[in-house]
Motif scaffolding. Sequence first.
Motif, PDB file in Angstrom:
ATOM      1  N   MET A 134       3.383  -0.698   4.981  1.00 47.66           N
ATOM      2  CA  MET A 134       2.834  -0.521   3.639  1.00 47.66           C
ATOM      3  C   MET A 134       3.635  -1.281   2.588  1.00 47.66           C
ATOM      4  SD  MET A 134       0.114   1.481   3.683  1.00 47.66           S
ATOM      5  CE  MET A 134       0.012   2.349   2.127  1.00 47.66           C
ATOM      6  N   PHE A 135       4.910  -1.540   2.865  1.00 48.51           N
ATOM      7  CA  PHE A 135       5.712  -2.310   1.921  1.00 48.51           C
ATOM      8  C   PHE A 135       5.170  -3.735   1.770  1.00 48.51           C
ATOM      9  CE2 PHE A 135       8.744   0.990   3.231  1.00 48.51           C
ATOM     10  CZ  PHE A 135       9.191   1.422   1.983  1.00 48.51           C
ATOM     11  N   GLY A 136       4.435  -4.194   2.771  1.00 41.61           N
ATOM     12  CA  GLY A 136       3.852  -5.531   2.691  1.00 41.61           C
ATOM     13  C   GLY A 136       2.788  -5.673   1.625  1.00 41.61           C
ATOM     14  N   LEU A 137       2.292  -4.523   1.089  1.00 38.01           N
ATOM     15  CA  LEU A 137       1.302  -4.588   0.014  1.00 38.01           C
ATOM     16  C   LEU A 137       1.870  -5.235  -1.245  1.00 38.01           C
ATOM     17  CD1 LEU A 137      -0.340  -1.054   0.388  1.00 38.01           C
ATOM     18  CD2 LEU A 137      -1.222  -3.244   1.188  1.00 38.01           C
ATOM     19  N   MET A 138       3.189  -5.331  -1.320  1.00 41.55           N
ATOM     20  CA  MET A 138       3.807  -6.008  -2.464  1.00 41.55           C
ATOM     21  C   MET A 138       3.316  -7.444  -2.598  1.00 41.55           C
ATOM     22  SD  MET A 138       7.723  -4.688  -1.934  1.00 41.55           S
ATOM     23  CE  MET A 138       8.347  -5.974  -3.023  1.00 41.55           C
ATOM     24  N   MET A 139       2.955  -8.066  -1.472  1.00 40.62           N
ATOM     25  CA  MET A 139       2.520  -9.466  -1.511  1.00 40.62           C
ATOM     26  C   MET A 139       1.255  -9.651  -2.327  1.00 40.62           C
ATOM     27  SD  MET A 139       3.319 -11.002   2.280  1.00 40.62           S
ATOM     28  CE  MET A 139       2.364  -9.759   3.161  1.00 40.62           C
ATOM     29  N   ALA A 140       0.432  -8.599  -2.449  1.00 39.99           N
ATOM     30  CA  ALA A 140      -0.805  -8.704  -3.225  1.00 39.99           C
ATOM     31  C   ALA A 140      -0.521  -8.928  -4.701  1.00 39.99           C
ATOM     32  CB  ALA A 140      -1.648  -7.450  -3.037  1.00 39.99           C
ATOM     33  N   PHE A 141       0.673  -8.616  -5.160  1.00 44.98           N
ATOM     34  CA  PHE A 141       1.033  -8.741  -6.569  1.00 44.98           C
ATOM     35  C   PHE A 141       2.076  -9.846  -6.785  1.00 44.98           C
ATOM     36  CE2 PHE A 141      -0.038  -4.373  -5.520  1.00 44.98           C
ATOM     37  CZ  PHE A 141      -1.064  -4.099  -6.418  1.00 44.98           C
ATOM     38  N   HIS A 177      12.086 -11.620  -3.067  1.00 43.96           N
ATOM     39  CA  HIS A 177      12.498 -12.668  -4.005  1.00 43.96           C
ATOM     40  C   HIS A 177      11.332 -13.532  -4.485  1.00 43.96           C
ATOM     41  CE1 HIS A 177      16.692 -11.715  -3.153  1.00 43.96           C
ATOM     42  NE2 HIS A 177      16.419 -11.762  -1.860  1.00 43.96           N
ATOM     43  N   SER A 178      10.129 -13.282  -3.992  1.00 42.46           N
ATOM     44  CA  SER A 178       8.960 -14.026  -4.468  1.00 42.46           C
ATOM     45  C   SER A 178       8.594 -13.565  -5.876  1.00 42.46           C
ATOM     46  CB  SER A 178       7.770 -13.811  -3.526  1.00 42.46           C
ATOM     47  OG  SER A 178       8.030 -14.364  -2.246  1.00 42.46           O
ATOM     48  N   PRO A 179       8.116 -14.472  -6.732  1.00 45.31           N
ATOM     49  CA  PRO A 179       7.807 -14.107  -8.121  1.00 45.31           C
ATOM     50  C   PRO A 179       6.626 -13.140  -8.224  1.00 45.31           C
ATOM     51  CG  PRO A 179       7.125 -16.355  -7.652  1.00 45.31           C
ATOM     52  CD  PRO A 179       7.926 -15.908  -6.478  1.00 45.31           C
ATOM     53  N   PHE A 180       6.751 -12.195  -9.144  1.00 44.45           N
ATOM     54  CA  PHE A 180       5.715 -11.195  -9.398  1.00 44.45           C
ATOM     55  C   PHE A 180       4.676 -11.786 -10.348  1.00 44.45           C
ATOM     56  CE2 PHE A 180       4.044  -7.560 -11.810  1.00 44.45           C
ATOM     57  CZ  PHE A 180       3.581  -6.771 -10.770  1.00 44.45           C
ATOM     58  N   VAL A 181       3.388 -11.673  -9.988  1.00 46.45           N
ATOM     59  CA  VAL A 181       2.308 -12.257 -10.807  1.00 46.45           C
ATOM     60  C   VAL A 181       1.295 -11.216 -11.255  1.00 46.45           C
ATOM     61  CG1 VAL A 181       2.531 -14.543  -9.767  1.00 46.45           C
ATOM     62  CG2 VAL A 181       0.978 -12.866  -8.741  1.00 46.45           C
ATOM     63  N   GLY A 182       1.562  -9.944 -11.027  1.00 45.94           N
ATOM     64  CA  GLY A 182       0.653  -8.893 -11.461  1.00 45.94           C
ATOM     65  C   GLY A 182      -0.657  -8.912 -10.689  1.00 45.94           C
ATOM     66  N   PHE A 183      -1.769  -8.883 -11.440  1.00 46.01           N
ATOM     67  CA  PHE A 183      -3.097  -8.806 -10.821  1.00 46.01           C
ATOM     68  C   PHE A 183      -3.772 -10.174 -10.742  1.00 46.01           C
ATOM     69  CE2 PHE A 183      -2.309  -4.522 -12.355  1.00 46.01           C
ATOM     70  CZ  PHE A 183      -2.743  -3.738 -11.294  1.00 46.01           C
ATOM     71  N   ARG A 184      -2.986 -11.234 -10.762  1.00 46.97           N
ATOM     72  CA  ARG A 184      -3.571 -12.572 -10.723  1.00 46.97           C
ATOM     73  C   ARG A 184      -4.345 -12.817  -9.431  1.00 46.97           C
ATOM     74  NH1 ARG A 184       0.288 -17.748 -10.824  1.00 46.97           N
ATOM     75  NH2 ARG A 184       0.262 -17.355  -8.567  1.00 46.97           N
ATOM     76  N   ASN A 185      -3.815 -12.339  -8.312  1.00 47.90           N
ATOM     77  CA  ASN A 185      -4.513 -12.537  -7.035  1.00 47.90           C
ATOM     78  C   ASN A 185      -5.838 -11.792  -7.005  1.00 47.90           C
ATOM     79  OD1 ASN A 185      -2.441 -14.146  -5.871  1.00 47.90           O
ATOM     80  ND2 ASN A 185      -1.246 -12.306  -5.445  1.00 47.90           N
ATOM     81  N   PHE A 186      -5.852 -10.582  -7.568  1.00 50.95           N
ATOM     82  CA  PHE A 186      -7.099  -9.814  -7.610  1.00 50.95           C
ATOM     83  C   PHE A 186      -8.110 -10.493  -8.533  1.00 50.95           C
ATOM     84  CE2 PHE A 186      -3.900  -6.751  -6.328  1.00 50.95           C
ATOM     85  CZ  PHE A 186      -4.540  -6.054  -5.313  1.00 50.95           C
ATOM     86  N   ALA A 198      -4.957 -12.709   1.086  1.00 50.04           N
ATOM     87  CA  ALA A 198      -5.397 -11.872   2.204  1.00 50.04           C
ATOM     88  C   ALA A 198      -4.959 -10.421   1.996  1.00 50.04           C
ATOM     89  CB  ALA A 198      -4.838 -12.409   3.514  1.00 50.04           C
ATOM     90  N   THR A 199      -3.741 -10.224   1.497  1.00 51.65           N
ATOM     91  CA  THR A 199      -3.250  -8.877   1.238  1.00 51.65           C
ATOM     92  C   THR A 199      -4.030  -8.225   0.114  1.00 51.65           C
ATOM     93  OG1 THR A 199      -1.044  -9.602   1.902  1.00 51.65           O
ATOM     94  CG2 THR A 199      -1.200  -7.510   0.738  1.00 51.65           C
ATOM     95  N   ALA A 200      -4.383  -8.990  -0.915  1.00 52.66           N
ATOM     96  CA  ALA A 200      -5.157  -8.446  -2.035  1.00 52.66           C
ATOM     97  C   ALA A 200      -6.536  -7.977  -1.573  1.00 52.66           C
ATOM     98  CB  ALA A 200      -5.287  -9.496  -3.135  1.00 52.66           C
ATOM     99  N   VAL A 201      -7.198  -8.786  -0.754  1.00 53.51           N
ATOM    100  CA  VAL A 201      -8.514  -8.401  -0.234  1.00 53.51           C
ATOM    101  C   VAL A 201      -8.394  -7.177   0.669  1.00 53.51           C
ATOM    102  CG1 VAL A 201     -10.477  -9.137   1.166  1.00 53.51           C
ATOM    103  CG2 VAL A 201      -9.395 -10.745  -0.400  1.00 53.51           C
ATOM    104  N   GLY A 202      -7.370  -7.164   1.521  1.00 59.99           N
ATOM    105  CA  GLY A 202      -7.165  -6.010   2.396  1.00 59.99           C
ATOM    106  C   GLY A 202      -6.868  -4.743   1.623  1.00 59.99           C
ATOM    107  N   LEU A 203      -6.081  -4.853   0.535  1.00 60.20           N
ATOM    108  CA  LEU A 203      -5.778  -3.691  -0.292  1.00 60.20           C
ATOM    109  C   LEU A 203      -7.020  -3.181  -1.014  1.00 60.20           C
ATOM    110  CD1 LEU A 203      -3.731  -1.719  -1.458  1.00 60.20           C
ATOM    111  CD2 LEU A 203      -3.177  -3.429  -3.213  1.00 60.20           C
ATOM    112  N   PHE A 204      -7.844  -4.113  -1.488  1.00 62.43           N
ATOM    113  CA  PHE A 204      -9.107  -3.722  -2.123  1.00 62.43           C
ATOM    114  C   PHE A 204     -10.004  -2.961  -1.146  1.00 62.43           C
ATOM    115  CE2 PHE A 204     -13.615  -4.975  -2.535  1.00 62.43           C
ATOM    116  CZ  PHE A 204     -13.937  -4.280  -3.698  1.00 62.43           C
ATOM    117  N   LYS A 205     -10.106  -3.471   0.067  1.00 60.48           N
ATOM    118  CA  LYS A 205     -10.925  -2.808   1.078  1.00 60.48           C
ATOM    119  C   LYS A 205     -10.371  -1.420   1.398  1.00 60.48           C
ATOM    120  CE  LYS A 205     -12.250  -2.954   5.913  1.00 60.48           C
ATOM    121  NZ  LYS A 205     -12.060  -3.603   7.225  1.00 60.48           N
ATOM    122  N   SER A 206      -9.063  -1.303   1.526  1.00 59.53           N
ATOM    123  CA  SER A 206      -8.452  -0.008   1.845  1.00 59.53           C
ATOM    124  C   SER A 206      -8.672   0.998   0.721  1.00 59.53           C
ATOM    125  CB  SER A 206      -6.953  -0.189   2.096  1.00 59.53           C
ATOM    126  OG  SER A 206      -6.727  -1.046   3.198  1.00 59.53           O
TER     127      SER A 206
END
Length: 296
Positions: free
Chosen positions: A28-35, A46-55, A265-273
């Motif tokens: 579940m910690f991998g959901l961080m990649m969606a943001f 260490h990857s930059p945080f972009v908020g809801f840009r992927n969504f 891919a993580t954003a779409v998967g999180l939306f589906k979940s």
Amino acid sequence: MRQSGGYHYLLMLVPGIALLAIFSIVPMFGLMMAFQDYNPGKGMWHSPFVGFRNFSYVFNNDTSWLVLKNTLIIAISKMVFGMVVPILFALLLNEVRLMLFKRFVQTVVYLPHFLSWVIIAGILKDILSANGLVNLFLMKLGVHDPVLFLGSNVWFRPILVGTDVWKEFGFAAIVYLAALTNINPSLYEAAEMDGATRLQKIRYISLPGITTTVVLLATLSLQGVLNAGFDQVFNLYNPVVQPTGDILDTYVYRVGFEQVNYELATAVGLFKSAVSFVLIIVAYKLASRYAGYRIF
């Protein structure tokens, strides 16, 4: 002899809890990649945080809406036919009086449930190919040009729904057959004495007798409305039929593994979940209200 404490039984839960934690909770910690604007070299921390840009990108992408449309059409079609066919089969099989034949038919029709889609897809590709049995049969009927069933956007969805129903209807009918056995036989005897036909007994006794089971399974199936069957679609589809056969799960696979775009891919998967979680709650509430089904 001294009685052992209850903690021994709790220790039996440790392997199951460990598996749940390793394969369900820790990932579940991998959901961080969606943001994030995820960079495999930097990692999640260490990857930059972009908020809801992927969504925002997903919801403004025409491909995402096409994939969602395909998923809903295929999943709802499977749900509808996946309930109607087992109910009809159970009602018809319940009318068979020769028990040996009844058991034989029931065994034969639920065997496909135990076959993997890898095996079934291989068989279907051979049967439905340009030189397959179906096209050879059509040529005998006068059709000159072979039909590319698995390469046609007209035929691909019906094939998905039809093969899924064929694979699962025998196994799904077991629940309805069990519900039919709970109907009081005296009701059928009374109806027969009154001169009721078999169709009338099915309409006024059998169907009302399994209504609660039908309502329960129908409401619980709502939670799977975004699950159109990854195994089946992945083993059958190809780029030609992506406009009608691409679903959320195959889209996530393609974006995440083929295009190496993990954050989308993580954003779409999180939306589906998230949608599936809401549908589970709705299905549970409906099942509790209309079928008396409660877990807690």
